[in-house]
Design an enzyme around this catalytic site. Sequence first.
Site, PDB file in Angstrom:
ATOM      1  N   GLY D 146       4.794   9.243   3.883  1.00 45.51           N
ATOM      2  CA  GLY D 146       5.493   8.000   4.167  1.00 45.51           C
ATOM      3  C   GLY D 146       4.729   7.180   5.179  1.00 45.51           C
ATOM      4  N   CYS D 147       5.010   5.889   5.224  1.00 50.60           N
ATOM      5  CA  CYS D 147       4.277   4.999   6.114  1.00 50.60           C
ATOM      6  C   CYS D 147       4.594   5.290   7.579  1.00 50.60           C
ATOM      7  CB  CYS D 147       4.571   3.541   5.757  1.00 50.60           C
ATOM      8  SG  CYS D 147       6.327   3.144   5.600  1.00 50.60           S
ATOM      9  N   TYR D 148       5.880   5.351   7.928  1.00 54.31           N
ATOM     10  CA  TYR D 148       6.230   5.637   9.322  1.00 54.31           C
ATOM     11  C   TYR D 148       5.687   6.989   9.784  1.00 54.31           C
ATOM     12  CZ  TYR D 148       9.691   1.761   9.516  1.00 54.31           C
ATOM     13  OH  TYR D 148      10.327   0.536   9.529  1.00 54.31           O
ATOM     14  N   THR D 150       3.125   8.669   8.807  1.00 64.87           N
ATOM     15  CA  THR D 150       1.674   8.663   8.961  1.00 64.87           C
ATOM     16  C   THR D 150       1.288   8.201  10.357  1.00 64.87           C
ATOM     17  OG1 THR D 150       1.250   8.360   6.596  1.00 64.87           O
ATOM     18  CG2 THR D 150      -0.469   7.602   8.119  1.00 64.87           C
TER      19      THR D 150
END
Lengths: 335, 335, 335, 335
Positions: D146-148, D150
């Site tokens: 997921g972006c967060y 990472t």
Amino acid sequence: MRRKVAIVGYTGYSGAELVRILQHHSQVEVVLLDHREDGGQGAALRKPKDLQHLPCDPESLRRAGVELVFLATPPAVSMELAPGMLQAGARVVDLSGAFRLGTAENYSAWYREPHTQPKLLAEAVYGLPEFCRERIPGARLVANPGCYPTAANLAIRPLLEAGVVDRAAGIVCDAKSGVSGAGRKPSLTTGFCEVTENFSAYSILKHRHVPEVLQVSSLAEREFSFTAQLLPVDRGILETIYFRTTGGAGAEDLLRIYEARYADEPFLRLYNPGRMPDLRAVARTNFCDIGATVDSSTGRAVVVSAIDNLVKGAAGQAIQNMNLMLGLAETEGLL
Amino acid sequence: MRRKVAIVGYTGYSGAELVRILQHHSQVEVVLLDHREDGGQGAALRKPKDLQHLPCDPESLRRAGVELVFLATPPAVSMELAPGMLQAGARVVDLSGAFRLGTAENYSAWYREPHTQPKLLAEAVYGLPEFCRERIPGARLVANPGCYPTAANLAIRPLLEAGVVDRAAGIVCDAKSGVSGAGRKPSLTTGFCEVTENFSAYSILKHRHVPEVLQVSSLAEREFSFTAQLLPVDRGILETIYFRTTGGAGAEDLLRIYEARYADEPFLRLYNPGRMPDLRAVARTNFCDIGATVDSSTGRAVVVSAIDNLVKGAAGQAIQNMNLMLGLAETEGLL
Amino acid sequence: MRRKVAIVGYTGYSGAELVRILQHHSQVEVVLLDHREDGGQGAALRKPKDLQHLPCDPESLRRAGVELVFLATPPAVSMELAPGMLQAGARVVDLSGAFRLGTAENYSAWYREPHTQPKLLAEAVYGLPEFCRERIPGARLVANPGCYPTAANLAIRPLLEAGVVDRAAGIVCDAKSGVSGAGRKPSLTTGFCEVTENFSAYSILKHRHVPEVLQVSSLAEREFSFTAQLLPVDRGILETIYFRTTGGAGAEDLLRIYEARYADEPFLRLYNPGRMPDLRAVARTNFCDIGATVDSSTGRAVVVSAIDNLVKGAAGQAIQNMNLMLGLAETEGLL
Amino acid sequence: MRRKVAIVGYTGYSGAELVRILQHHSQVEVVLLDHREDGGQGAALRKPKDLQHLPCDPESLRRAGVELVFLATPPAVSMELAPGMLQAGARVVDLSGAFRLGTAENYSAWYREPHTQPKLLAEAVYGLPEFCRERIPGARLVANPGCYPTAANLAIRPLLEAGVVDRAAGIVCDAKSGVSGAGRKPSLTTGFCEVTENFSAYSILKHRHVPEVLQVSSLAEREFSFTAQLLPVDRGILETIYFRTTGGAGAEDLLRIYEARYADEPFLRLYNPGRMPDLRAVARTNFCDIGATVDSSTGRAVVVSAIDNLVKGAAGQAIQNMNLMLGLAETEGLL
């Protein structure tokens, strides 16, 4: 008859906001003091609105019968101008940081310059009406609170007073502000191309607004971590505040504490559990909006506090203070 | 071995864009010339990328074997620097307006300052490859076109050459640009709070880019109305161009004229009838996108032309010119 | 006692703006009609403001004594609701395009759907007070003007009446609008990521607001080229209008024509030569700001007209009409 | 010969970013799988770029020789499609949350829906190369992070491993994301007018990305407070992370820990003390930028971590994983 109030620094963002709000105020008449002009391009409108202009000196104030002056100026200018205006019989609401801290030492530690008016500093009343209302009507000089501390103290102090915050674990205040908080003076960091589609932190742990929170909420520096950040918006401050509750306090408990504390406050609004304030809700208003979430199993709490940095964080609160100083209804011109 | 090219003004928006694009170019190596630095805050990154820095003087260029210099500087600086660089044996692509107009008189009429290098002006080649490609490879000094004229001339000139524009009725070019077009120097008008949620017109009918359109598209001033406007975006130019068609030409006719004229052009893209370019389609690309609509019963035509002002309107086109001057593939580094 | 007015569509942007403005109106009390709700998430605020809600039917209106209803609804809904409300004795200000055009044929040609209330269409009064003020006080049904035509007609019609526009050469109106003009219904084209850092044209030459300009300013379609464009801002319309003057009229002449025509208009503001309106000057106001530039040697003229699309272009003008219909001061709640 | 890779969901923001980046990749050829189309307006460009389209079924993949498929789809669609593609012999990089968590129970607790492919969940390899690089080359199915998480794990885990974080005092991660993180599906909350000039918190303490951080950095839920917030920008994530250091560790100590851990990492960049990453520095790059500040007298630490949510937070990292899976240079197409 309307009472005369004057503005120094009317071309800055806070000063212009004072003009904007006061034109809907039923009891005062605004005079503009020409201290530092912004070039004077000449009027854009063929029939510009008539506001009286005066030179920025004590004698002009006296002759015009100005009762109160707003200083929307940098701290150094406020320290220079305030004494003369007070001697001319005008009362002063200063929007800079010049008179907010308790001591000249504290001022010079955070602002990195000496304080040139320590006597006035001792006399000044901190103008956060929700916590200092009784002293404001009689004050000659009111130090209008900083924008960040206004949102922070209104959210933090009631909980600290109620004893539901685990001070040892510390409080984190992650603050975000619109660009108008940086003032109108051109700079690279506030240029459109630098700000749009960007987000950045600055003055981490060292922002000069920190001591106002420590002072008003009675916190030690090690109990309070504060980061200021620049949002790609014109106006608004939102602070996300993290701490641990004591005694199993949940979101409803926090909200009840706020409700009790702020029952008679016209400018505090609380959010139902599950809902949180955002910037649009407070834009161009004098409200401070507060919401709370708690994970009850662990006591981790998140409080969100939002204001318009130019209104409750500057011009609006200054007018709220003016209303109190002049014996007018506190909400006049602000609802 | 990579060939050396240098950049003056690498901290400005066009200069930084040159650096950004050239780092993906397979044939050249970039050198930065320290002419006017922006304060030098020191590196943010612990391991900053290594680009060679040189003093901005002819001798350093010669010794380093720099073949070509990009001047991403104001016109006055370009006029000052170009002669020395040419004497040092470097070729020059100038991104300013210094060498774009045909005569020193025309320059001083629109730029309101004398031209100090009229001989170079006479030698300079206008670097719009789609219309001046044959002269660019042999040029010592290329005047990189202005951003507005690039979008305008690419849209207008083919139609004028094809004879489908009613010149007597005139051409209106309503141009909108992102803020980076105004450069990186701090100013009130490009401050975030002044630009966000705003839109404004400037230099109406008098923009200094107008004579480039008149010159390239062979228009008289009375035939061409141009307004520049500031969009609250970082980058991009979109021009909405109005005129009347002659001989009953419809949208398909206009598109066929463009198709024929631009059949071999790598950076021109055409839109199907009913569709129009927007800024996102060209952002960070060297494309110029063009679409057309005509009301066939009245001949009223609207053409939309869009580019990225920092790429096809500045750095990208400058690199396109560099590729031509150095005998490289014209699209190298740009697709 | 305050007079009761009701709003249908109060969750849309125009409807919410009606609520926002009317809460500062001293003479009316607002009732919300629940016709189409937006999901009803429940109140965010713990003490939400109390506004009376009623079902959206004629009987409820009658019983509550509602004198006037604002329809902030799509045209089809307005055509459906208006008859019942009028029969219930309420007067109607419709913010949609349903009742603006002179004939049902014209409506169906531009809106591409049949008009279901041709009799009401015949009765409706076009609510542009600056040109139709005398008929508004007696009207049962007022068609509030479109946002684009408001800015266009206020700029164009006085000049046409004064005979200083070369009609044969045609008028170009390049219009730009904030996204709120597209309404609150979610769509891909109005999503943040599609709009930010973008700019795009739509409905070129074919926008359904065109016939309102033709009708009010008495123009033929071939004399008027109009392009609507989407600005990455929340609110505001700016129109850049191009034409040729006749008889050597210069900027001062145009401004004098406006001054004479609008001498008594409270919501028109004119700019000095060399200055032009922008969106910020009119944001959240009911003003229409106008400026003019003319190149006197060729007669090429540019006029800029700016309004807030949600205020003078929708809710504000609707309240201006309400004030006229109810016999109140025209500016009440709007200055 | 280029190797074939396919994309499902190429019209979404992550899918479109895969297409954008892969067109500069020297080793692979992209095929688009038509699973859910977005209406199919027809091509805007007269000569649209030719990318091969295939139906989204196993047989088509097999026949076309597709080696690897990117699923840029919601979790439910990924669970539905992955088995067939694996059976057709293609390897899969899934950009959804479907295969990131260790157990089906954890998945259903945070995603509030049952996991329909628990066997694949057991097989899937978490694709954060900086911490799981050795298992990725051999994986059939990679769960792209997921972006967060990472941005959070890259900042937090090295410090936890080095033992300089006071876990008992807890870690606060105040995260801000651009709107593209919410996907391209129209919704009221991502509409331009709702987002511009706004800032809001959501999923406070309960975001479904939280368990990825707990899992990768071995944290207990009570040790980690996470708030997601919506920035008015298109793309980018910046996380401000607060904790207390142990053993008197200062900013330089933290930076040395990162430097040691990330010495060979191509996509990690560190900032000098006093400097912090911002969104612009990482926009359209696969970098994760990290900076640190510590108040040494109290041990209060602030770390800032920034990525582009669509690149290192989605498509870029997916291509980094693809490079590892196909035995290509890890940075190919990404620098």
